[in-house]
Write an enzyme that holds these catalytic residues in place. Sequence first.
Site, short mmCIF file in Angstrom:
data_model
loop_
_atom_site.label_atom_id
_atom_site.label_comp_id
_atom_site.label_asym_id
_atom_site.label_seq_id
_atom_site.Cartn_x
_atom_site.Cartn_y
_atom_site.Cartn_z
N GLN C 193 70.66 14.16 54.68
CA GLN C 193 69.52 13.74 55.73
C GLN C 193 68.61 12.94 54.90
O GLN C 193 68.02 13.19 53.85
CB GLN C 193 68.83 15.21 56.09
CG GLN C 193 69.65 16.01 56.71
CD GLN C 193 70.22 15.58 58.37
OE1 GLN C 193 69.36 15.45 59.03
NE2 GLN C 193 71.30 15.57 58.34
N ALA C 234 62.52 19.86 64.54
CA ALA C 234 63.89 19.51 63.99
C ALA C 234 64.08 18.06 63.67
O ALA C 234 63.02 17.27 63.94
CB ALA C 234 65.04 19.83 65.10
N HIS C 235 64.97 17.50 63.06
CA HIS C 235 65.16 15.97 62.56
C HIS C 235 65.06 15.06 63.79
O HIS C 235 65.63 15.29 64.83
CB HIS C 235 66.42 15.75 61.69
CG HIS C 235 67.64 16.36 62.21
ND1 HIS C 235 68.96 15.99 61.56
CD2 HIS C 235 67.90 16.74 63.53
CE1 HIS C 235 70.01 16.64 62.22
NE2 HIS C 235 69.40 17.03 63.39
N ASN C 236 64.23 13.91 63.42
CA ASN C 236 64.40 13.03 64.39
C ASN C 236 63.58 13.17 65.82
O ASN C 236 63.53 12.25 66.45
CB ASN C 236 65.83 12.33 64.60
CG ASN C 236 66.48 11.98 63.38
OD1 ASN C 236 67.34 12.67 63.13
ND2 ASN C 236 66.00 10.72 63.11
#
Lengths: 338, 338, 338
Positions: C193, C234-236
Amino acid sequence: MKLSEIVRQLGGQLAGEDVDVIQVAPLDIATVGQIAFLSNRKYTSQVSTTKAAAVILPENVDVDYAGPRIISANPYLYFAKVSTLLNPIPEVKPGIHPTAYIASTAKVSPLAEIGAFTSIEDGAVIAAGVVVASHCHVGANVVVQQQTRIKPNVTIYEGCQIGERVIVHSGVVIGSDGFGIANDQGRWVKIPQIGRVIIGNDVEIGANSTIDRGAMADTVIEDGVKLDNQIQVAHNVVIGAHTAIAGCVGIAGSAKIGKYCTIGGGAIVLGHLSIADRVNISAGTLITKSIKKPGTYTGIFPFDEHDVSIKHAVQIRQLGRLADRVAVVEKLIKQEKS
Amino acid sequence: MKLSEIVRQLGGQLAGEDVDVIQVAPLDIATVGQIAFLSNRKYTSQVSTTKAAAVILPENVDVDYAGPRIISANPYLYFAKVSTLLNPIPEVKPGIHPTAYIASTAKVSPLAEIGAFTSIEDGAVIAAGVVVASHCHVGANVVVQQQTRIKPNVTIYEGCQIGERVIVHSGVVIGSDGFGIANDQGRWVKIPQIGRVIIGNDVEIGANSTIDRGAMADTVIEDGVKLDNQIQVAHNVVIGAHTAIAGCVGIAGSAKIGKYCTIGGGAIVLGHLSIADRVNISAGTLITKSIKKPGTYTGIFPFDEHDVSIKHAVQIRQLGRLADRVAVVEKLIKQEKS
Amino acid sequence: MKLSEIVRQLGGQLAGEDVDVIQVAPLDIATVGQIAFLSNRKYTSQVSTTKAAAVILPENVDVDYAGPRIISANPYLYFAKVSTLLNPIPEVKPGIHPTAYIASTAKVSPLAEIGAFTSIEDGAVIAAGVVVASHCHVGANVVVQQQTRIKPNVTIYEGCQIGERVIVHSGVVIGSDGFGIANDQGRWVKIPQIGRVIIGNDVEIGANSTIDRGAMADTVIEDGVKLDNQIQVAHNVVIGAHTAIAGCVGIAGSAKIGKYCTIGGGAIVLGHLSIADRVNISAGTLITKSIKKPGTYTGIFPFDEHDVSIKHAVQIRQLGRLADRVAVVEKLIKQEKS
């Protein structure tokens, strides 16, 4: 890294020029020196316009692209491996930060790295290649096996065991007391929680997740399990190997989750249930009974514009009456026909 | 400990040999020196085959077992008490860890134990018999009363009060700002949160739970409340005495929960509601209005195999149309009959 | 502070005596020296009996009260501003606590305040007017801009950026790895990540919330966003400016939330969705597809007394059969008529 070197290490088929790449990036924002990938064919049109230096493509894809590329049966997995080559995890810097506190009977490998303000309590064992970052509490007699990485601000209660190559993210609590209480004429009596948490190898645990110690026997997270953030694992739960669980999931006490399962975000699994191997539970689903067969299971109440949705709720409350009305109609028609 | 000594302390009726037991264990895995219990009659068959040294049995149970046993009206509660005898909580080791930071005007009892890297801010009061473990932040003017145990990595904001014999698990945050914002033409203006959190006696708070301070008045957790992990208690909530709440529950601002209630895992209680005493809320249920009568309340959308469940969602969206169709049919039949 | 001074600073219209007030309080418990407000007209009757020294009232309200008062078009917002005047945030006390650890290449402004046992890693930049309280980990190359307040026990992973006047509450984790895994014949391979978390100005993040770093691109929280406790981002994910999200919400990977939205407690937004600007999502609602139009969206399964609710679940499972029965009836009637 040259594409040919990547193919040498990871397999796949090189086509086009053997260029150098230094980083991964998504198709639509990749630029000089970056390698992108096409996994979901929905994005095929982005390949022809990408500025990436190279692209990982699936087999038999119909795409207008003649640039440097690697063909792979599973581009997403291939990309994961390329990214790991280009972004290796930081090397361990063996040594104990001068501000850390190591109890006299703790055993910390000289090849382990211990961060600032971390405390390692009596009898704990920290193996070679382990990183325990800053502000962690490693309780008495905890065992952390080799190459595991514990991020800042993690708490591990006494007696718990962590396997090899595990990653534990910040804010995680491992081994806190399970919710064991017995009712005594309205008042709650605490039941001592004397089990442990046993975590296998290659597990990852996301930020602020909590895993309670067992009441009597242990709570067990088997090898290869991947837990996202803010997951609650209650006492005596067993999570089978290679199961992946998304964020905000709660698993109640003594539930047994199979191997190779997936659980979507926000799902809740009630206690004392068994979930078979290879079961997929959809996000937001409440599992109220055991699941014995592999497959995908879902319980999602549909959302809608507010006024419409409120009507659905009213109609659900009237379902019994509606069914009764249909039965009356059926009976009347039957009478007429006879 | 001899069974006769246990019976002397806890009551119940001893039958069979007066053996020694050193630990509790479940019927199916108990072994030499361990005492098991039968609470749920579903497991009666395990009694005859158990390897436990002794068993706690309910009255009037039909079981093929003549070994050492204690008869009790409530075996689960009895077991809780036996386990507490056999697993007493660790003794307090009075003293302040050399790495801890105690502000000059904080008052820490010489009979309290303060762990590594813990900071006790100005004006805080730590009573006798209290343990504040490692990495805790005890804010200015916080009061922690006697025999309370605060596990590692707990944060208590300024001015909050914790009662006697409370247990606070790792990662808990007490007294953070409530979510008080006022809208100013699209932008949010923060409302200072000037209340406190007041926690009664004999409360337990699970790992990574959060309890916000009041906006103006206080957030209150009454005596004997038991909170599991990852529970969110918003500002100005009041939780009545002896209520038990399972993991992942969220309680919105100014909700008043009664005494002797239970709330199942993952339930959400909306704000500004009142829940009567002795209400049980099922897991996963969203409480959208006040509950005035004791009883059990549930709102669980059923899960099913994915394809079946998707159809249910579609059918819910068509419920209004279905009801209309039934009304048409009813009208037609009525016309025919007349 | 005199009412006339408040009106001078904040506007509004003063009526009655120009008294002094020292604190805000709710109408029903306010006492000498306190100023209350009437926002929800449901509470109008409390105004005539309040013991408050003064009251903030809306325009054109019919109330039996002739005491000191300020008339405002938006009493709740006015109250928020009065409370901010009466409860200014504590002043920064520049300086580094003697127990803190500052890496040699970190840049900490002499006008910043660093608390006990906090570690600031290499390359991190802490601007003027920033408070990083006790027990925080500020990772390598993190940037914290001016006047931001970070409460105790916060973890910020390497490379993340925090804007100006941000408030981060205890237990928050910013920049932990997103849940990025690729399946390799049943086993999960971690995807590095490599993105960051970028947080704008005037953001507030509630206790124990988690915001994952991006997989490749960044996770972005825009200006003025307000997040309550125990929220998982969460990511993005991108959260648009001035959006407010209540406790226990989960937002899955790559979801894009618009500006000026609100999301109620316990809601879940699935991944790769887009939510338009000015969308309101009700508490407990699971958002399974993109929302393109402003408005309020809801999906709440109604709760009821347990036995009643269980019947609803059974009836939902029989909805297909019920629809079939209605179709049969319709067909029979049609045949009869023809």
